[in-house]
Write a protein that holds these residues in place. Structure first.
Motif, mmCIF file in Angstrom:
data_model
loop_
_atom_site.group_PDB
_atom_site.id
_atom_site.type_symbol
_atom_site.label_atom_id
_atom_site.label_comp_id
_atom_site.label_asym_id
_atom_site.label_seq_id
_atom_site.Cartn_x
_atom_site.Cartn_y
_atom_site.Cartn_z
ATOM 1 N N PHE A 441 24.564 5.987 33.681
ATOM 2 C CA PHE A 441 23.113 5.814 33.692
ATOM 3 C C PHE A 441 22.646 5.201 35.011
ATOM 4 C CE2 PHE A 441 19.096 3.765 32.652
ATOM 5 C CZ PHE A 441 18.460 4.737 31.897
ATOM 6 N N GLU A 442 23.431 4.300 35.582
ATOM 7 C CA GLU A 442 23.069 3.694 36.861
ATOM 8 C C GLU A 442 23.239 4.677 38.013
ATOM 9 O OE1 GLU A 442 25.553 0.325 37.291
ATOM 10 O OE2 GLU A 442 24.458 -0.930 35.864
ATOM 11 N N GLU A 443 24.307 5.456 37.989
ATOM 12 C CA GLU A 443 24.633 6.297 39.130
ATOM 13 C C GLU A 443 23.740 7.523 39.214
ATOM 14 O OE1 GLU A 443 26.368 7.421 42.568
ATOM 15 O OE2 GLU A 443 26.624 5.527 41.498
ATOM 16 N N ASN A 485 13.472 -1.167 32.806
ATOM 17 C CA ASN A 485 12.453 -0.473 33.610
ATOM 18 C C ASN A 485 12.841 0.978 33.879
ATOM 19 O OD1 ASN A 485 10.825 -2.787 33.803
ATOM 20 N ND2 ASN A 485 11.996 -3.545 35.560
ATOM 21 N N ASP A 486 14.128 1.250 33.992
ATOM 22 C CA ASP A 486 14.576 2.643 34.163
ATOM 23 C C ASP A 486 14.530 3.408 32.846
ATOM 24 O OD1 ASP A 486 15.116 2.148 36.836
ATOM 25 O OD2 ASP A 486 17.161 1.468 36.410
ATOM 26 N N LEU A 487 14.647 2.708 31.743
ATOM 27 C CA LEU A 487 14.671 3.365 30.441
ATOM 28 C C LEU A 487 13.266 3.679 29.931
ATOM 29 C CD1 LEU A 487 16.782 4.239 28.349
ATOM 30 C CD2 LEU A 487 16.513 2.023 27.245
ATOM 31 N N LEU A 488 12.280 2.922 30.385
ATOM 32 C CA LEU A 488 10.916 3.123 29.874
ATOM 33 C C LEU A 488 10.376 4.530 30.129
ATOM 34 C CD1 LEU A 488 8.951 -0.184 30.537
ATOM 35 C CD2 LEU A 488 9.333 0.955 28.366
ATOM 36 N N PRO A 489 10.508 5.099 31.327
ATOM 37 C CA PRO A 489 9.927 6.439 31.542
ATOM 38 C C PRO A 489 10.508 7.528 30.648
ATOM 39 C CG PRO A 489 10.439 5.366 33.636
ATOM 40 C CD PRO A 489 11.057 4.525 32.574
ATOM 41 N N ILE A 490 11.739 7.353 30.180
ATOM 42 C CA ILE A 490 12.344 8.379 29.326
ATOM 43 C C ILE A 490 12.568 7.848 27.923
ATOM 44 C CG2 ILE A 490 13.438 9.652 31.213
ATOM 45 C CD1 ILE A 490 15.984 8.090 30.717
ATOM 46 N N SER A 491 11.803 6.834 27.542
ATOM 47 C CA SER A 491 11.994 6.239 26.221
ATOM 48 C C SER A 491 11.628 7.185 25.091
ATOM 49 C CB SER A 491 11.157 4.955 26.109
ATOM 50 O OG SER A 491 9.784 5.246 26.315
ATOM 51 N N SER A 492 10.872 8.221 25.400
ATOM 52 C CA SER A 492 10.499 9.168 24.339
ATOM 53 C C SER A 492 11.712 9.891 23.766
ATOM 54 C CB SER A 492 9.500 10.194 24.884
ATOM 55 O OG SER A 492 10.050 10.879 25.998
ATOM 56 N N PHE A 493 12.815 9.913 24.522
ATOM 57 C CA PHE A 493 14.005 10.609 24.047
ATOM 58 C C PHE A 493 14.770 9.802 23.007
ATOM 59 C CE2 PHE A 493 13.138 12.663 28.063
ATOM 60 C CZ PHE A 493 13.381 13.994 27.787
ATOM 61 N N ILE A 494 14.468 8.527 22.882
ATOM 62 C CA ILE A 494 15.150 7.721 21.866
ATOM 63 C C ILE A 494 14.200 7.308 20.750
ATOM 64 C CG2 ILE A 494 16.832 6.850 23.511
ATOM 65 C CD1 ILE A 494 15.321 4.242 23.604
ATOM 66 N N PHE A 516 14.175 -1.535 20.738
ATOM 67 C CA PHE A 516 12.762 -1.198 20.903
ATOM 68 C C PHE A 516 11.916 -2.435 21.184
ATOM 69 C CE2 PHE A 516 14.340 2.581 18.794
ATOM 70 C CZ PHE A 516 13.670 3.587 19.478
ATOM 71 N N SER A 517 12.364 -3.603 20.791
ATOM 72 C CA SER A 517 11.630 -4.826 21.140
ATOM 73 C C SER A 517 11.698 -5.075 22.633
ATOM 74 C CB SER A 517 12.214 -6.015 20.371
ATOM 75 O OG SER A 517 12.037 -5.868 18.980
ATOM 76 N N HIS A 518 12.855 -4.878 23.236
ATOM 77 C CA HIS A 518 12.946 -5.032 24.688
ATOM 78 C C HIS A 518 12.053 -4.025 25.404
ATOM 79 C CE1 HIS A 518 16.045 -8.085 25.176
ATOM 80 N NE2 HIS A 518 16.723 -7.547 24.176
ATOM 81 N N LEU A 519 12.039 -2.792 24.914
ATOM 82 C CA LEU A 519 11.179 -1.785 25.535
ATOM 83 C C LEU A 519 9.709 -2.137 25.366
ATOM 84 C CD1 LEU A 519 13.040 1.488 24.436
ATOM 85 C CD2 LEU A 519 13.015 0.448 26.699
ATOM 86 N N ALA A 520 9.357 -2.628 24.186
ATOM 87 C CA ALA A 520 7.954 -2.970 23.936
ATOM 88 C C ALA A 520 7.508 -4.129 24.809
ATOM 89 C CB ALA A 520 7.768 -3.314 22.459
ATOM 90 N N VAL A 521 8.344 -5.158 24.927
ATOM 91 C CA VAL A 521 7.984 -6.300 25.767
ATOM 92 C C VAL A 521 7.862 -5.871 27.223
ATOM 93 C CG1 VAL A 521 8.804 -8.529 26.614
ATOM 94 C CG2 VAL A 521 8.995 -7.977 24.198
ATOM 95 N N ALA A 522 8.758 -5.004 27.680
ATOM 96 C CA ALA A 522 8.677 -4.515 29.057
ATOM 97 C C ALA A 522 7.408 -3.699 29.267
ATOM 98 C CB ALA A 522 9.906 -3.688 29.393
ATOM 99 N N ALA A 523 7.028 -2.919 28.259
ATOM 100 C CA ALA A 523 5.801 -2.126 28.377
ATOM 101 C C ALA A 523 4.573 -3.022 28.429
ATOM 102 C CB ALA A 523 5.710 -1.147 27.205
ATOM 103 N N TRP A 524 4.540 -4.054 27.598
ATOM 104 C CA TRP A 524 3.409 -4.988 27.639
ATOM 105 C C TRP A 524 3.371 -5.746 28.964
ATOM 106 C CZ3 TRP A 524 4.924 -6.669 22.112
ATOM 107 C CH2 TRP A 524 4.289 -5.832 21.185
ATOM 108 N N SER A 525 4.525 -6.100 29.491
ATOM 109 C CA SER A 525 4.566 -6.807 30.771
ATOM 110 C C SER A 525 4.039 -5.940 31.903
ATOM 111 C CB SER A 525 6.001 -7.242 31.087
ATOM 112 O OG SER A 525 6.496 -8.097 30.084
ATOM 113 N N ALA A 526 4.203 -4.628 31.748
ATOM 114 C CA ALA A 526 3.702 -3.712 32.776
ATOM 115 C C ALA A 526 2.205 -3.494 32.685
ATOM 116 C CB ALA A 526 4.426 -2.371 32.679
ATOM 117 N N GLY A 527 1.546 -4.131 31.755
ATOM 118 C CA GLY A 527 0.096 -4.032 31.649
ATOM 119 C C GLY A 527 -0.402 -2.737 31.075
ATOM 120 N N GLY A 528 0.452 -2.034 30.375
ATOM 121 C CA GLY A 528 0.018 -0.786 29.744
ATOM 122 C C GLY A 528 0.035 0.405 30.662
ATOM 123 N N SER A 529 0.390 0.202 31.936
ATOM 124 C CA SER A 529 0.420 1.328 32.870
ATOM 125 C C SER A 529 1.725 2.087 32.825
ATOM 126 C CB SER A 529 0.197 0.815 34.300
ATOM 127 O OG SER A 529 1.204 -0.114 34.649
#
Length: 1499
Positions: A441-443, A485-494, A516-529
């Motif tokens: 996933f990193e590479e 942050n890398d997982l958020l753009p493709i989070s729809s796949f999970i 999903f809690s980590h993803l949600a908190v990261a999304a809120w931290s991004a200000g909804g953008s």
């Protein structure tokens, strides 16, 4: 040869300086005149050179060649003039270019086309070929200055470069007249050419030279390669086209291996390809070793891979070169099995993480990609290396990180390997699979590959196998934590995981919601953008819907999700100091509190859901650092505990008026604080209160207290001093006199139910008290509590354990006569799939249903409705958490439950006549539970579990009591804790099992909760490290009691004192006096001994304990059980003081000393002790292997080569033999069904110094003494009491299998000697043949026993093992053939001796067909096929060694086991003979008179 080349080089250098002068010679009139002969000859051949431009011919080039050859044959002098004119003609540069360019062919009809150049035509004329070639090559130095590729750069176009045109004419010549002369000329010219021309010359050398010139060319090219490494590619390419002799071939391979170390990155793929193509069985080992050593791929910017390329404009070719190298290896392994096997062998032999290379992983991946029969071997080898720790994260980082381009073709293979690792049951393999997914996933940052990584994990989450789902979710959680942050753009796949939450267990639900809690908190931290902001909204919608759902299943899921999300929002490490983050922090805290408040509101109608909510909060408070506001909210809601559950005491008495009239009479139980206790736990008043909400509240009593204690520990730095009054406070329970005798029988049903529930809640309350306050006894709070306070806490905890034992004793007595289904309180903490509902209906419910019909109640009020509508309101909430669709298992259990209820109702008098359960019967789960229905043990899984911290009570110091040795009266208390410890070890140390369906369980009764769910095995062992020495003390105590009890007189004197002491301690713990609550010290000591031995065996068998990182824990464990005796003199020189060998020796010595006590106790205890000793030996062997793999351990004092393993194996064999030689009752062996006997016999044989000698002793001495007559007593053989007619089949099977194993080992040694290709000394061969001969002799004796033992299992085992024995023997035929001439007599004896067994086996096959013995006949086809192979292999052996006349084959007469011919196969004239005379004959001979080898055809 070298001197000649050097002299010519100097002359050519001088010529080149002359020819390369700026003023080249111009054509003169004399030059034209000298060329007239040349032009006239060509003109006669229809080739015109008069006009400017390329030559023109009017016929094809072949006609010109034929004409010139005829002219030169007719006129020999013309050749000289022609060549002189040719040299004069090409002196002009334009003329030279004209003859090098293609000629023009003019046809009769005016057509024009191109053909070969004039130079090519002249080189095809045999009389002048050598001279023309020399002339052209001598012109080459004049134009080398025009070549721009002198420094290795690109060459000019072919048509513009005279040197390239000249060299192109030497390619694809039809023939070479003087190959040696041309070769020497080329080697002279090549020395002054630039690199580009050198490469072209070397490329067509194989087309020019002949085999006789190979040595000369190889020497010259080797010198060039040493001077200029840029020539490695053309030189190796040329070598690959040579047909070299063996000596030259070895020289070329050595040259290639030397160039491997210094070749450029661009040249490395070809070097690797050449080496792999040149590999043979003789040099494959060296090639493999050199490739592993030099292809390290340590960094992506290797020194020799960093040379820039002009065309790449600064881009590094590193990754492309790596990909080419891997492709070269892949193609080489695909077509060279010898190289493939060499790599596998080399990697298999490499040991230790530091000795492995990155290329090892690549090689295994390439073999896996290529497929074929070696794919599985490579996969197994990779998993073996991973599980042993040879391939770890550092090597994996070097393999994947920074190599995305090279991994393109192997991406799917890596995904496949990672999936296989995640499916593994080993922790190390699963961790490795997680690391592969994370690194991929990193590479690979492009969406496609990252979606593939996520898709692989999502697929595993749907497998339905617990460990696979857990591994996949752990990997997703790792990605969500480190790469959110890398997982958020493709989070729809999970997001699809949220649609299948119903299929997950609770532990998996926690993982899903954390992701999903980590993803949600990261999304809120991004200000909804962020593109992942939809994840937060979707998660909130799902959680709120689940919380509000009336279905308890979804409510439970919602509680897990909401609490997990709230803890993620309010973690202290998420706090930011920047001012702009304060508002976001407040909103997160407010959102978390809103979620928790919403859960609390929705759980008011469900007490079990509320208790589960409290347990979830407790888990988060204990594992997560929550911020202040959320901790204040939790602390505020724990204040209700005092007002809801506790009452006031005045002078130790309950205030009057608390109970209404007609209720169940109660009293104060277990008041440890006496009159100073200000509070009491109101269990019975709440249970029988008219307000149903109070009785419902008891369902979350324990959960509420667990949350209260967790909050107090967080606030007060781990201390519970502010609530220590709860440890000694009493409970208000039913009066004890009402729970026994006739008073219990007279109680109405609802009061019996109330009494059982009150005891049940008291048991769980006591368990949680022990869990909470056991954290206060380890001395961590010296500044918060005095020594006196800690001692008081320890004393009260010990008393609470006795209270717990007495309460369970009382509840067990009540459940014996009254059946009631208890609520499941453990599901608030642990909820395995099998524990979602009580799988077995209580017989009491069915009785209630029958009585309901008699009372005339409506039929619609079923038994479930009646219990759910109980006035106490307890059962009406039970279906909320446990309701689910009926499974197949439930249907079977209903049938079983109904049958059990019938049998229970048929014999009520017998049940009442049985003696009451003693405390040991309640404690020891191995006691036979003959009572039908749901007894205490069958409902133990509903209790709250004891935490692992409560095991600290095993280490408490108890004052010595004069009546009991070493505080033996505490053994029942320790036994209770030891059983729980065994349950915990079984849960966390057992490897996960792949279960495809939740209803497939070994037992219909779910296991009791362990309290270590989610804890790894090593974490549990490290927390239990302090209890190891305590286990030693308890083992010593039980051993002392058992040894004392052997003496009957001592038993009579000491038994009464211990019982009296037990009663005194019970009364001191404020238990009601009860004579039945008594202890039998001998039974308790037996159980402590057995359970402790099982715990030790479980720990020693744990595979991760012998990993190098866990060696300190292993050593602490061994030292805790070390003997105080000095090392034996014969081992003192082999064992270093303070080493692990000494730790193993001392631990084994101490544990082996328990064998005598175990033998005197029971056969089960004796066998378990020997199995534990086997675990010690296995652990020592694994440790030794892994220590050898670690160079640091080899250099340190912790490892030293010694004879510890043979010594331990010898003692293990002796211990197993002592158990077998003990005089056991035959009924004891029958109870074990022979399993224990098999294990003991195998251990004795396998671990003795010479197994085959002991097998021969058993087969020849002991086995024939067993009587085969029916009705004979089952007395054992003298010296072997365990060997009797009843156990003969077991011994026979074990001996056969062990003989087969010994032969297999001997044949493998023989095969290894054959493959080594080392000339063997005669004594070595004789010894090997003697080992095989000894195996055959034992096999023949065992087969002969079938004549006296005609049981079908015995015959079936003889036939089965006989066929396998022959197959194994045939694997050594190559060895026998090689050494037949020198050891003819020995090998012939082997064959004749084995023939004695094969004849009997054939007779067994025929006899089984006649008697229709299916266990034997089903094995006949395979066995007869083996016999045929044996027959013809022996024939091939004799004919291949020119001894074919020693072999003859005929029809074997059909005889029975006694040697009598069967009349059905006699000739017609023999049938009339007297049968009695036939039966008087002697046994048939098994070999012919002249000693020749013979056998029979198989019909």
């Amino acid at each position: 040869m070298t001197a000649g080349v050097d002299s010519r080089k100097r002359s050519l250098v001088l010529d080149s300086t002359t020819f390369s002068s700026p003023a080249r010679r111009r054509p003169t009139q004399s030059t034209h005149s000298q060329a007239d002969a040349f032009l006239s000859v060509l003109a006669s051949a229809a080739c015109s050179l008069r006009a400017p431009g390329v030559p023109v011919i009017s016929c094809d080039s072949r006609s010109v060649i034929v004409h010139l050859e005829e002219r030169f044959k007719l006129d020999a002098e013309l050749v000289g003039r022609f060549l002189e004119c040719f040299q004069a003609f090409i002196a002009n540069e334009d003329n030279l270019r004209r003859i090098l360019l293609p000629m023009t062919v003019s046809g009769r009809n005016g057509s024009v086309r191109s053909c070969d150049s004039l130079a090519r035509v002249l080189l095809s004329v045999a009389p002048i070929q050598t001279s023309v070639a020399t002339g052209l090559l001598e012109k080459l130095p004049e134009y080398v200055g025009d070549v721009e590729g002198g420094s290795g750069g690109p060459l000019p176009p072919l048509m513009e470069s005279i040197p390239r045109l000249i060299l192109s004419h030497f390619r694809w010549l039809d023939y070479v007249v003087d190959s040696r002369n041309l070769t020497e000329k080329l080697l002279e010219i090549i020395t002054i050419c630039p690199v580009g021309l050198k490469k072209e010359i070397i490329s067509f050398l194989p087309e020019v030279i002949v085999d006789a010139d190979h040595e000369m060319v190889v020497q010259a090219l080797e010198g060039m390669l040493q001077e200029d490494l840029q020539l490695v590619v053309p030189i190796l390419d040329a070598f690959s086209s040579f047909n070299l002799e063996e000596k030259l071939f070895e020289q070329v391979v050595a040259l290639a291996l030397s160039s491997l170390r210094s070749a450029d990155a661009e040249d490395l793929p070809l070097v690797v390809k050449f080496l792999l193509q040149s590999a043979t069985s003789a040099n494959v080992t060296e090639i493999v070793q050199q490739l592993r050593e030099n292809l390290q791929f340590v960094t992506t910017m290797d020194v020799r891979m960093s040379k820039p390329d002009r065309k790449q404009k600064g881009k590094s070719p590193t990754k492309n070169c790596e990909a080419l190298v891997l492709e070269a290896i892949r193609s080489g392994l695909r077509f060279q099995n010898v190289v493939l096997e060499g790599f596998l062998k080399e990697i298999r032999n490499v040991e230790g993480e530091k000795n492995h290379r990155v290329v090892d992983i690549w090689l295994l991946l390439i073999i896996h990609v290529n497929g074929g029969p070696y794919r599985k071997i490579a996969e197994q080898l990779l998993f073996k290396k991973i599980s042993r720790g040879d391939i770890g994260r550092p090597l994996l980082l070097q393999c994947i990180q920074g190599r995305g381009d090279s991994l393109q073709e192997y991406f799917q293979t890596l995904i496949s390997v990672s999936e296989s690792c995640l499916r593994s049951t080993e922790t190390v393999a699963r961790r490795f699979g997680m690391q592969i997914h994370e690194l991929l996933f990193e590479e690979f940052i492009d969406p496609y590959h990252r979606q593939e990584v996520l898709g692989s994990l999502i697929t595993l989450t749907g497998s339905g196998i617990s460990n696979e789902v857990g591994s996949a979710l752990d990997t997703l959680l790792l990605l969500a934590t480190r790469h959110v942050n890398d997982l958020l753009p493709i989070s729809s796949f999970i997001n699809g995981v949220l649609d299948s939450l119903e299929g997950f267990e609770d532990k998996h639900l926690h993982q899903v919601y954390k992701i999903f809690s980590h993803l949600a908190v990261a999304a809120w931290s991004a200000g909804g953008s962020s593109n992942g902001s939809s994840v937060a909204s979707e998660l909130l919608i799902i959680v709120r819907k689940q919380i509000s759902s009336p279905d308890p299943k979804y409510k439970r899921m919602g509680i897990i999700g909401a609490v997990g999300l709230a803890s993620c929002l309010c973690r202290e490490d998420n706090l930011e100091t920047e001012t702009e983050e304060i508002n976001h922090q407040r909103s997160s805290t407010d959102e978390a509190i809103f979620l928790l408040q919403m859960i609390l509101e929705t759980c008011k109608s469900s007490s079990l859901a509320r208790g589960f909510f409290y347990d979830e909060l407790t888990a988060q408070a204990e594992t997560t650092s929550l911020n202040g506001p959320i901790m204040n909210w939790i602390s505020k809601h724990t204040n209700e505990f005092e007002t809801l559950f506790l009452g006031d005491l005045e002078n130790g008495q309950l205030q009057t008026g608390s109970l209404h009239n007609g209720a169940l009479e109660g009293e104060i139980w277990m008041n440890l604080d006496g009159e100073v206790s200000p509070i009491i736990l109101n269990i019975l008043p709440m249970l029988i209160a008219s307000d149903k909400s109070l009785s419902q509240a008891l369902l979350f009593l324990t959960a509420n207290f667990r949350l209260l204690s967790a909050v107090e520990r967080v606030i007060n730095q781990g201390s519970l001093g502010s609530i220590d009054a709860l440890l000694g406070c009493p409970m208000y329970l039913p009066k004890y006199q009402l729970l026994t005798g006739d008073a219990w029988e007279r109680l109405p049903k609802h009061q019996k139910e109330e009494a059982c529930l009150a005891l049940f809640y008291a048991i769980n309350w006591t368990r949680e008290l022990i869990n909470a306050f056991s954290t206060q006894i380890d001395g961590r709070f010296e500044d918060l509590a005095t020594q006196t306070t800690r001692e008081e806490t320890v004393s009260k905890l010990c008393k609470r354990v006795r209270n717990l034992m007495f309460l369970e004793f009382c509840l067990g007595e009540c459940l014996t006569t009254f059946k009631v289904s208890l609520p499941s309180l453990h599901s608030m903490i642990e909820n395995p799939s099998q524990s979602k509902a009580d799988p077995r209906p209580a017989s009491g419910k069915q009785e209630a249903k029958k009585s309901t019909g008699k009372r005339g109640r409506p039929k619609k009020l079923s038994k479930t409705a009646e219990e759910s509508g109980s006035q106490k309101g307890v059962q009406n909430t039970l279906p909320e958490i446990g309701s689910r669709q009926q499974t197949i298992r439930d249907a079977f259990n209903k049938v079983l439950g109904s049958s059990n209820s019938k049998s229970a109702g048929a014999e009520p008098e017998e049940q009442e006549a049985q003696p009451s359960q003693s405390v040991c019967n309640v404690i020891d789960m191995s006691i036979n539970r003959a009572l039908s229905g749901e007894s205490l043990e069958e409902q133990r899984w509903k209790f709250r579990p004891l935490n692992i911290s409560s095991m600290a009570l095993l280490s408490v110091q108890v004052p010595h009591q004069p009546c009991c040795p070493d505080s033996a009266a505490m053994l029942p208390v320790y036994l209770y804790l030891l059983h729980d410890l065994q349950l915990k070890l079984d849960s966390c140390l057992e490897a996960p099992v792949r279960k495809l369906a939740p209803w497939l369980h070994a037992s219909a009764v779910p296991k009791a909760p362990s309290g270590v769910i989610g804890m790894s095995g090593m974490s549990a062992l490290k927390q239990l490290a302090g209890t190891f020495k305590s286990l030693r003390k308890h083992l010593d105590c039980s051993n002392t009691v058992l040894q004392t009890e052997i003496d009957a007189s001592v038993e009579e004197n000491e038994g009464g004192h211990c019982s009296k002491h037990w009663q005194q301690e019970s009364v001191a713990a404020c238990n009601p006096p009860e004579e039945k609550f008594d202890v039998q010290m001998k039974e308790a000591a037996k159980s402590v001994f057995l359970v402790t031995i099982r715990c030790l065996e479980k720990v020693l068998a744990y595979s991760e304990l012998t990993m190098p990182a866990n060696f300190p824990t292993l050593k602490d464990f061994l030292l805790a059980f070390g003997s105080t005796q000095p090392v034996a003199p014969n081992m003192a020189s082999s064992i270093a003081p303070g080493s692990m060998e000494e730790a193993f020796y001392q631990a084994y010595t101490y544990l082996d000393g328990l064998t005598e006590t175990a033998i005197a106790t029971s056969i089960i205890a004796a066998t378990e002790t020997v199995m534990m000793l086997k675990a010690v030996v296995s652990c020592a062997q694994t440790f030794t292997e892994r220590s050898i793999d670690d160079p640091r351990r080899r250099r340190s004092n912790s490892f030293r080569t010694s004879e510890i393993l043979p010594y331990l194996r010898g003692r293990l064999s002796s211990s197993a033999g002592n158990v077998l030689r003990s005089d056991w009752d035959s009924d004891e062996w029958k109870k074990t069904k022979g399993d224990m006997m098999q294990q003991l016999l195998r251990m004795q044989i396998q671990n003795c110094e010479h197994p085959i000698d002991y097998l021969e002793e058993l087969a020849c001495t002991a086995m024939p003494q067993v009587s085969s007559k029916k009705g004979k007593s089952n007395l054992g053989v003298e010296g072997y009491p365990a060997l009797s007619p009843a156990t003969f089949t077991i011994w026979y099977r074990v001996l056969h299998e062990e003989v087969l194993s010994s032969l297999n080992k001997a044949i493998k040694d023989i095969q290894a000697k054959c493959k080594s290709k080392v000339t063997l000394v005669k004594d070595v061969v004789t010894k090997a043949l003697a080992e095989v001969q000894q195996c055959i002799s034992v096999h023949v004796v065992l087969v002969n026993l079938t004549k006296t033992h005609d049981k079908a299992p015995v015959h079936a085992m003889a036939v089965k093992c006989g066929g396998k024995f022959v197959d194994t023997f045939l694997k050594g035929m190559d060895f026998f053939k090689i050494h037949y001439e020198d050891h003819k007599e020995n090998i012939n004896y082997l064959v004749r001796d084995l023939q004695r067994a094969t004849r009997i086996i054939q007779t067994l096959c025929s006899d089984a067909k006649g008697q229709k013995r299916m266990p034997v006949t089903c094995r006949v086809p395979l066995v007869k096929r083996s016999m045929e192979r044996y027959l013809f292999c022996v024939k091939a052996l004799l004919h291949g060694t020119s001894h074919g006349d020693s072999f003859w084959m005929g029809n074997l007469k059909h005889k029975n086991l006694h040697g009598h011919e069967v009349s059905s196969q006699l000739y017609a004239d023999d049938v009339e003979e007297d049968v009695e005379e036939e039966q008087e004959g002697s046994e048939p001979e098994l070999e012919d008179d002249n000693g020749q080898l013979s056998d029979a055809e198989l019909g």
